[in-house]
Write a protein that holds these residues in place. Structure first.
Motif, PDB file in Angstrom:
ATOM      1  N   PHE A 171       0.724  -1.123  -0.045  1.00 39.38           N
ATOM      2  CA  PHE A 171      -0.067   0.024   0.106  1.00 39.38           C
ATOM      3  C   PHE A 171       0.841   1.271  -0.041  1.00 39.38           C
ATOM      4  O   PHE A 171       2.183   1.164   0.241  1.00 39.38           O
ATOM      5  CB  PHE A 171      -0.973   0.136   1.143  1.00 39.38           C
ATOM      6  N   VAL A 172       0.296   2.398  -0.410  1.00 35.52           N
ATOM      7  CA  VAL A 172       0.893   3.740  -0.468  1.00 35.52           C
ATOM      8  C   VAL A 172       0.168   4.714   0.570  1.00 35.52           C
ATOM      9  O   VAL A 172      -1.069   4.580   0.675  1.00 35.52           O
ATOM     10  CB  VAL A 172       0.804   4.075  -1.753  1.00 35.52           C
ATOM     11  N   ILE A 173       0.871   5.270   1.359  1.00 35.66           N
ATOM     12  CA  ILE A 173       0.130   6.094   2.463  1.00 35.66           C
ATOM     13  C   ILE A 173       0.435   7.687   2.173  1.00 35.66           C
ATOM     14  O   ILE A 173       1.652   8.103   1.667  1.00 35.66           O
ATOM     15  CB  ILE A 173       0.838   5.871   3.657  1.00 35.66           C
ATOM     16  N   PRO A 174      -0.343   8.343   2.816  1.00 36.55           N
ATOM     17  CA  PRO A 174      -0.222   9.994   2.644  1.00 36.55           C
ATOM     18  C   PRO A 174       0.837  10.336   3.798  1.00 36.55           C
ATOM     19  O   PRO A 174       0.527   9.632   4.985  1.00 36.55           O
ATOM     20  CB  PRO A 174      -1.460  10.520   2.843  1.00 36.55           C
ATOM     21  N   ARG A 175       1.923  10.945   3.690  1.00 37.11           N
ATOM     22  CA  ARG A 175       2.789  11.218   4.865  1.00 37.11           C
ATOM     23  C   ARG A 175       2.648  12.803   5.332  1.00 37.11           C
ATOM     24  O   ARG A 175       3.361  13.207   6.211  1.00 37.11           O
ATOM     25  CB  ARG A 175       4.328  10.968   4.250  1.00 37.11           C
ATOM     26  N   THR A 176       1.641  13.577   4.626  1.00 32.35           N
ATOM     27  CA  THR A 176       1.566  14.758   5.208  1.00 32.35           C
ATOM     28  C   THR A 176       0.044  15.242   5.281  1.00 32.35           C
ATOM     29  O   THR A 176      -0.759  14.434   4.517  1.00 32.35           O
ATOM     30  CB  THR A 176       2.252  16.080   4.228  1.00 32.35           C
ATOM     31  N   PRO A 177      -0.155  16.030   5.915  1.00 31.79           N
ATOM     32  CA  PRO A 177      -1.607  16.748   5.737  1.00 31.79           C
ATOM     33  C   PRO A 177      -2.227  17.042   4.435  1.00 31.79           C
ATOM     34  O   PRO A 177      -3.466  16.788   4.066  1.00 31.79           O
ATOM     35  CB  PRO A 177      -1.857  17.961   6.874  1.00 31.79           C
ATOM     36  N   GLY A 178      -1.510  17.627   3.794  1.00 37.55           N
ATOM     37  CA  GLY A 178      -1.675  17.967   2.539  1.00 37.55           C
ATOM     38  C   GLY A 178      -1.931  16.789   1.533  1.00 37.55           C
ATOM     39  O   GLY A 178      -3.070  16.638   0.486  1.00 37.55           O
ATOM     40  N   GLN A 179      -1.152  15.814   1.694  1.00 42.87           N
ATOM     41  CA  GLN A 179      -1.482  14.691   0.840  1.00 42.87           C
ATOM     42  C   GLN A 179      -2.599  13.822   1.577  1.00 42.87           C
ATOM     43  O   GLN A 179      -3.277  13.198   0.563  1.00 42.87           O
ATOM     44  CB  GLN A 179      -0.140  13.674   1.184  1.00 42.87           C
ATOM     45  N   LYS A 180      -3.142  13.698   2.630  1.00 44.98           N
ATOM     46  CA  LYS A 180      -4.217  13.101   3.044  1.00 44.98           C
ATOM     47  C   LYS A 180      -5.581  13.867   2.651  1.00 44.98           C
ATOM     48  O   LYS A 180      -6.352  13.158   2.156  1.00 44.98           O
ATOM     49  CB  LYS A 180      -4.198  13.205   4.680  1.00 44.98           C
ATOM     50  N   ALA A 181      -5.214  15.186   2.480  1.00 45.02           N
ATOM     51  CA  ALA A 181      -6.550  15.970   1.690  1.00 45.02           C
ATOM     52  C   ALA A 181      -6.438  15.613   0.554  1.00 45.02           C
ATOM     53  O   ALA A 181      -7.762  15.742  -0.033  1.00 45.02           O
ATOM     54  CB  ALA A 181      -6.218  17.672   2.141  1.00 45.02           C
ATOM     55  N   TYR A 182      -5.414  15.643  -0.264  1.00 45.95           N
ATOM     56  CA  TYR A 182      -5.436  15.031  -1.715  1.00 45.95           C
ATOM     57  C   TYR A 182      -6.122  13.788  -1.785  1.00 45.95           C
ATOM     58  O   TYR A 182      -7.088  13.560  -2.920  1.00 45.95           O
ATOM     59  CB  TYR A 182      -4.052  15.091  -2.133  1.00 45.95           C
ATOM     60  N   ILE A 183      -5.761  12.696  -1.084  1.00 42.18           N
ATOM     61  CA  ILE A 183      -6.299  11.531  -1.162  1.00 42.18           C
ATOM     62  C   ILE A 183      -7.934  11.561  -0.949  1.00 42.18           C
ATOM     63  O   ILE A 183      -8.758  10.971  -1.467  1.00 42.18           O
ATOM     64  CB  ILE A 183      -5.561  10.462  -0.134  1.00 42.18           C
ATOM     65  N   ASP A 184      -8.353  12.290   0.112  1.00 41.92           N
ATOM     66  CA  ASP A 184      -9.706  12.380   0.526  1.00 41.92           C
ATOM     67  C   ASP A 184     -10.302  12.975  -0.884  1.00 41.92           C
ATOM     68  O   ASP A 184     -11.616  12.596  -1.022  1.00 41.92           O
ATOM     69  CB  ASP A 184      -9.723  13.613   1.520  1.00 41.92           C
TER      70      ASP A 184
END
Length: 319
Positions: free
Chosen positions: A108-121
């Protein structure tokens, strides 16, 4: 002074949590001002009560990463320490809850920053998402991971990966070799990322069957792309006409991710970037989401963040 203990499940967890030459343990002890002592599979943390409490919360978060099957990296420890001090940052365990499943050894690939998490969302909630920001923020990598997850879960029937064949002012017609030889250097970064998402034989099989297509943006003209996950990379190098052409190719049951860095435009000076214009025209359109990254979202070598900050502050001007 306070002391708390933590019992690990096995020696593999001990090795993962401690890091190579105990580097994770030393960093945590120094950052939080606690003493960390290990005896077999038991860890004892001592120091001021508040510091010990923070350390135990940190270890709980790091164990979630380890028990998810992901390697615990220096960046994970650094991020978890920052999140303890900065309430604006999401906790590491939340980051891992947003993981993208891919059929490769990495799993799996994970977001490593809040910006990346928001992008995935954003990619999970919207059919068209623009990811705009500097190099190293994971725009293309996460977009392709999401495309692969959608394909393997049967949510789309094919992946289309594309980018404009413009770079450093060169034009394909002036390059030596046949068309395929001219195109391949522009598409190589896409292939490199793809091979990290899927096993090589699977990639080749899907390419041969047309389930995955990698092609220059010009090859999209005149097509309607149904039931597809489409990733347009290096979109800052699209012209206004190319961007409009691409966005109007998107058909039924399709999703599109458009990525670019507006500080690295290679178009001639008289050609405005289609990405910049799209940001102005489409920001308020329902169903389209813009995810903006900053230097804080860079997940490459720590010096890359410093370089980006220097350029953002105008320090690149000759003195």
């Amino acid at each position: 002074m306070a002391e708390q203990s933590l019992n690990l499940r096995n020696n593999q967890e001990v090795l993962a949590l401690f890091g190579k030459h105990d580097q994770h343990l030393r960093k945590i002890g120094e950052a939080l001002g606690v003493a960390v002592v290990s005896r077999g599979e038991e860890i004892k943390v001592s120091g001021e009560e508040a510091a010990v409490g923070r350390a135990m919360r940190l270890f709980d978060d790091l164990l979630i990463v380890i028990r998810s099957g992901a390697p615990l990296r220096k960046d994970d420890v650094d991020y978890a320490l920052r999140a303890l001090q900065d309430p604006r940052l999401i906790q590491l365990r939340q980051v891992y809850e947003e993981r993208i499943e891919v059929p490769s050894k990495r799993r799996f690939v994970i977001p490593r920053t809040p910006g990346q998490k928001a992008y995935i969302d954003a990619m999970r909630a919207h059919d068209i998402v623009f990811g705009i920001g500097p190099a190293g923020t994971g725009k293309t990598f996460l977009g392709m991971a999401m495309a692969v997850e959608n394909l393997t879960k049967g949510e789309v029937s094919r992946i289309i990966l594309t980018r404009p064949a413009v770079e450093a002012g060169e034009r394909l017609g002036y390059l030596p070799g046949a068309l395929e030889e001219k195109i391949n250097p522009y598409l190589r970064p896409i292939y490199d990322a793809l091979y990290e998402m899927m096993e090589i034989d699977m990639v080749q099989r899907y390419l041969d069957r047309g389930i995955i297509e990698v092609a220059p943006l010009a090859f999209m003209r005149g097509r309607t792309l149904n039931d597809s996950f489409i990733v347009l990379d290096e979109a800052q190098n699209t012209t206004t006409e190319q961007m409009k052409m691409f966005l109007t190719r998107i058909g039924f049951d399709s999703k599109a991710v458009i990525t670019g860095d507006v500080t690295q435009i290679d178009l001639p000076a008289d050609k405005p970037s289609g990405l910049i214009q799209a940001q102005g025209l489409l920001a308020a359109v329902p169903g389209i989401q813009f995810a903006l990254f900053s230097g804080q979202d860079v997940v490459r070598h720590e010096l890359v963040q410093a370089i980006i900050r220097a350029y953002e502050q105008g320090n690149h001007q000759p003195g």
